[in-house]
Scaffold this active site. Structure first.
Site, PDB file in Angstrom:
ATOM      1  CE  LYS A  91     -43.477 -62.448  16.663  1.00 60.24           C
ATOM      2  NZ  LYS A  91     -43.456 -62.288  18.004  1.00 60.24           N
ATOM      3  CB  SER A 166     -44.720 -58.602  18.392  1.00 63.15           C
ATOM      4  OG  SER A 166     -44.184 -59.638  18.784  1.00 63.15           O
ATOM      5  CB  SER A 190     -45.488 -61.006  21.457  1.00 56.31           C
ATOM      6  OG  SER A 190     -45.041 -59.708  21.571  1.00 56.31           O
TER       7      SER A 190
HETATM    8  N1  GLN Z   1     -45.653 -55.628  23.783  1.00 55.90           N
HETATM    9  C1  GLN Z   1     -44.392 -56.169  24.274  1.00 55.90           C
HETATM   10  C2  GLN Z   1     -43.153 -55.263  23.738  1.00 55.90           C
HETATM   11  O1  GLN Z   1     -43.410 -54.537  22.983  1.00 55.90           O
HETATM   12  C3  GLN Z   1     -44.231 -57.398  23.916  1.00 55.90           C
HETATM   13  C4  GLN Z   1     -43.325 -57.905  22.857  1.00 55.90           C
HETATM   14  C5  GLN Z   1     -43.196 -59.472  22.822  1.00 55.90           C
HETATM   15  O2  GLN Z   1     -43.767 -60.229  23.701  1.00 55.90           O
HETATM   16  N2  GLN Z   1     -42.416 -59.826  21.916  1.00 55.90           N
HETATM   17  O3  GLN Z   1     -41.886 -55.593  24.141  1.00 55.90           O
END
Ligand code: GLN
Length: 495
Positions: A91, A166, A190
């Site tokens: 990532k 994400s 994410s």
């Molecule tokens: N969807 C969650 C957020 O927007 C999770 C993000 C993540 O795990 N990096 O914070």
């Protein structure tokens, strides 16, 4: 090794498809395939799937050279290292020395890593080939991968839908066969949510299981590097290679968790296990009816197969998303303070009359609206007048959740939860309503709030054609049991 049209995503007359890393190694040892052939195949696949926008950088020459070196090493008869020739994508928040890392943000455009993350260092030392870097939501903030300076990543199962976020690019990279496994980061789901949206396995280890050194921080007491793979075994293999103590991260767990013989899945177990689930999670009004139905059927089947399943009361369920967003934005506002255009990142061309204006120009141009929203929210909850009302209160709720979790695990080996209230959203569906997007994190943020490990297992297919599955959790630092139970469920109940 067989010839096939992989999932129908693209046509290719000659494809090597391996069920696991282990099977790939068997073929390498038998001489029926080389690392070079496999690496070339993944590079071809990345090219053929450009429209999905899953990769932001590909390390073609370096990957091919590494593959050749590994093939030469194998030809000498040297034993294969655990990740010999395993093709991995990262990532775009994980540092790989001498390559760009940008957190999908304009503010880090062109930034080059001066060192590799500990996890990456360990992968490479054990023979892995890093093939490229994947698209994601900016600074890992989001649930759709639409909030990226590189534009959205598309879900390969239905390009009108998001891959989740994400770590959307890392999920699609595995889904569409552009690498064997990939790394993501999971602060509140994410890894698990995009895995669910794309129909692959996604693991978030316990907090501290994998060093965060070299992972661009979002919310440091939540962040964890996680793994995407096609099956539980591969994910276990990768975790085993990257976990353990690290002098560069004092929050990394001080012990390694290897089984004696070097594999999480050296011993498999069929139970019987004791499962728990939250009444308020499975009967939540926002949960899609078909997802609920499939999970209830799975629970009935587990009982019929001799496992024990207990229903728990979890009254705090509607408090977890607000708690998560208060605490993570607070941490983010502090972590992202370093991107000021002096030490890191974008510097505005606009003239600035003073230092404040200079920061303001750089940060307003460099950060997207979502990141700005979170920095402002975090700054607000930490401000003198509101600190006790929001930040302290949220810390207290976090402690309550940890205490309750300890009680739950006195009565079960593993918790069952949905991953997401729905299958993959349509592109654009949630972009205008950030609150609706935050609320969809209801099932994933819990694990990060309390630090326990979680795995998303793709088990089912929805009548809308999209994959979905379930989450499993165990107590902190009990990945061995988590992966054993996950392996049992994945191999027994996958439809
Ligand atoms: N969807 C969650 C957020 O927007 C999770 C993000 C993540 O795990 N990096 O914070």
């Amino acid at each position: 090794v067989r010839c096939q049209n992989v999932f129908g995503f693209f046509m290719c007359s000659h494809m090597y498809v391996f069920s696991t890393i282990k099977q790939y190694h068997t073929h390498l040892l038998a001489g029926s395939v080389t690392c070079l052939q496999v690496t070339q195949q993944y590079l071809n696949s990345i090219n053929a799937n450009k429209h999905l926008n899953a990769f932001v950088a590909t390390y073609t020459q370096q990957a091919l050279a590494q593959a050749q070196q590994l093939d030469a090493l194998r030809a000498t008869g040297a034993p294969l290292s655990p990740l010999h020739g395993v093709v991995i994508a990262l990532k775009d928040v994980i540092c790989y020395k001498d390559q760009t890392v940008t957190a999908a943000s304009k503010i880090l455009k062109g930034f080059v890593s001066q060192y590799s993350a500990t996890a990456v260092e360990r992968l490479v030392t054990q023979g892995a080939i890093i093939i490229g870097t994947c698209n994601c939501d900016e600074f890992a903030m989001g649930s759709t991968n639409e909030n990226s300076v590189y534009g959205p990543t598309l879900n390969a199962a239905d390009v009108t839908r998001v891959p989740g976020g994400s770590s959307g690019g890392s999920a699609v990279a595995v889904q569409a066969n552009m690498c064997m496994v990939s790394l993501g980061s999971d602060t509140g789901g994410s890894v698990r949510q995009p895995a669910d949206f794309c129909g692959v396995v996604g693991l978030k280890p316990s907090y501290g299981r994998v060093s965060r050194y070299g992972l661009i921080a979002y919310a440091s007491s939540f962040d964890q590097i996680g793994v995407f793979g096609n099956n539980v075994q591969d994910v276990a293999t990768i975790l085993e290679s990257i976990e353990g103590p690290d002098a560069f991260d004092s929050t990394a767990t001080p012990t390694k968790q290897l089984n004696k013989n070097g594999s999480y899945l050296q011993t498999t177990s069929r139970g019987p296990f004791t499962f728990g689930y939250f009444k308020q999670a499975l009967y939540h009004p926002n949960l899609d009816a078909e997802i609920k139905e499939n999970l209830l059927q799975l629970i009935a089947q587990l009982k019929a197969d001799g496992h024990k399943v207990t229903e728990f009361n979890f009254e705090l369920i509607d408090n977890i998303v607000p708690t998560y967003y208060v605490l993570t934005t607070a941490e983010a506002s502090s972590n992202l303070g370093r991107f000021d255009g002096v030490r890191y990142g974008h510097r505005s061309a606009q003239p600035a009359a003073n230092l404040t204006e200079f920061y303001k120009n750089n940060r307003s141009e460099g950060f997207s609206k979502e990141v700005q929203r979170r920095i402002m929210l975090g700054t607000f909850v930490l401000s003198a007048g509101y600190y006790d009302a929001y930040f302290t209160k949220a810390q207290q709720v976090r402690q309550l959740l940890i205490n309750q979790t300890t009680e739950f695990f006195k009565n079960c080996d593993a918790l069952i939860l949905p991953v997401s209230p729905t299958t993959a959203f349509k592109q654009g569906e949630k972009t205008t309503d950030p609150i609706a997007m935050y609320l969809a994190d209801i099932y994933t943020v819990y694990a990060n709030l309390v630090g326990i490990p979680g795995i998303a297992l793709p088990l089912f297919k929805h009548s809308n054609g999209m994959p979905f599955g379930m989450q499993l959790h165990t107590t902190n630092n009990n990945e061995t049991q988590l992966l054993q139970i996950a392996q049992h469920i994945f191999t027994t109940y996958k439809k």
